[in-house]
Design an enzyme around this catalytic site. Structure first.
Site, PDB file in Angstrom:
ATOM      1  N   HIS A 156     -19.083 -36.391 -17.531  1.00 54.59           N
ATOM      2  CA  HIS A 156     -17.754 -36.378 -18.146  1.00 54.59           C
ATOM      3  C   HIS A 156     -17.557 -35.227 -19.119  1.00 54.59           C
ATOM      4  O   HIS A 156     -16.579 -35.206 -19.864  1.00 54.59           O
ATOM      5  CB  HIS A 156     -17.480 -37.719 -18.844  1.00 54.59           C
ATOM      6  N   GLY A 157     -18.501 -34.292 -19.172  1.00 54.11           N
ATOM      7  CA  GLY A 157     -18.309 -33.064 -19.925  1.00 54.11           C
ATOM      8  C   GLY A 157     -18.632 -33.102 -21.400  1.00 54.11           C
ATOM      9  O   GLY A 157     -18.049 -32.346 -22.171  1.00 54.11           O
TER      10      GLY A 157
END
Length: 191
Positions: A156-157
């Site tokens: 999800h970064g």
């Protein structure tokens, strides 16, 4: 039986409890004692079977040899069936981490809060993103270390800096630092 004078006979006096412990009292005490001993023999195996097994106890701590880690390198180990990252920070990485004002961080911790006295160059963190439990990249050579040179979670970064602190992305907190101690200058006991 009572005689004609109205006094009790010796056998009757013992039965009525006038001269000490009755036979019925002795049987009750013996039965309760036997039940207590039997209860102990039932409860001890019940309690001992709830204790952790030997393989679980073996996984409750891990020793990691850090002698081969060069400055700027990290290794992955396993602790309680989860990845563990051990990184030897360079002077530049420590300087970069110390230059960040902790008040500007989402989860305010300094590098000194996350390392041990005398071993400020060794960072030990769990290799599990605090967002949804993915394994971040950055511990192996050539992996994406994110915008801050630490770790990057590809799910999800989330971006972590060189001290394992969350700097960008959805992760709510820094990478977890487990309980650990240095058993020697080159060996860490985790757990």
């Amino acid at each position: 039986m009572a005689d004609t004078t109205g006094t009790a006979t010796p056998d009757l006096a013992v039965e009525n409890g006038e001269d000490g412990v009755r036979r019925r009292d002795f049987i009750n005490i013996a039965a309760v004692g036997a039940a207590g001993v039997g209860g102990v023999f039932v409860v001890i195996p019940l309690i001992s079977q709830m204790a952790p097994s030997q393989d679980v106890l073996a996984e409750s701590s891990t020793e990691v040899d850090i002698s081969a880690i060069e400055p700027g390198q990290a290794i992955k180990a396993i602790f309680r069936k989860q990845p563990l990252f051990v990184r030897r920070l360079t002077d530049a990485e420590m300087g970069e981490a110390n230059s960040v004002a902790t008040g500007s961080l989402r989860d305010a911790e300094s590098l000194d809060d996350r390392t041990k006295e005398g071993h400020r160059d060794i960072l030990v963190t769990m290799g599990v993103c605090t967002h949804l439990g993915c394994v971040p990249l950055g511990a192996a050579d050539g992996e994406n270390k994110g915008e801050y040179g630490g770790y990057f979670c590809p799910c999800h970064g989330s971006h972590y800096d060189t001290a394992g602190r969350i700097r960008k992305g959805p992760a709510p907190t820094n990478l977890l630092v487990p309980d650990y101690e240095f058993s020697s200058d080159t060996v860490i006991q985790v757990g």
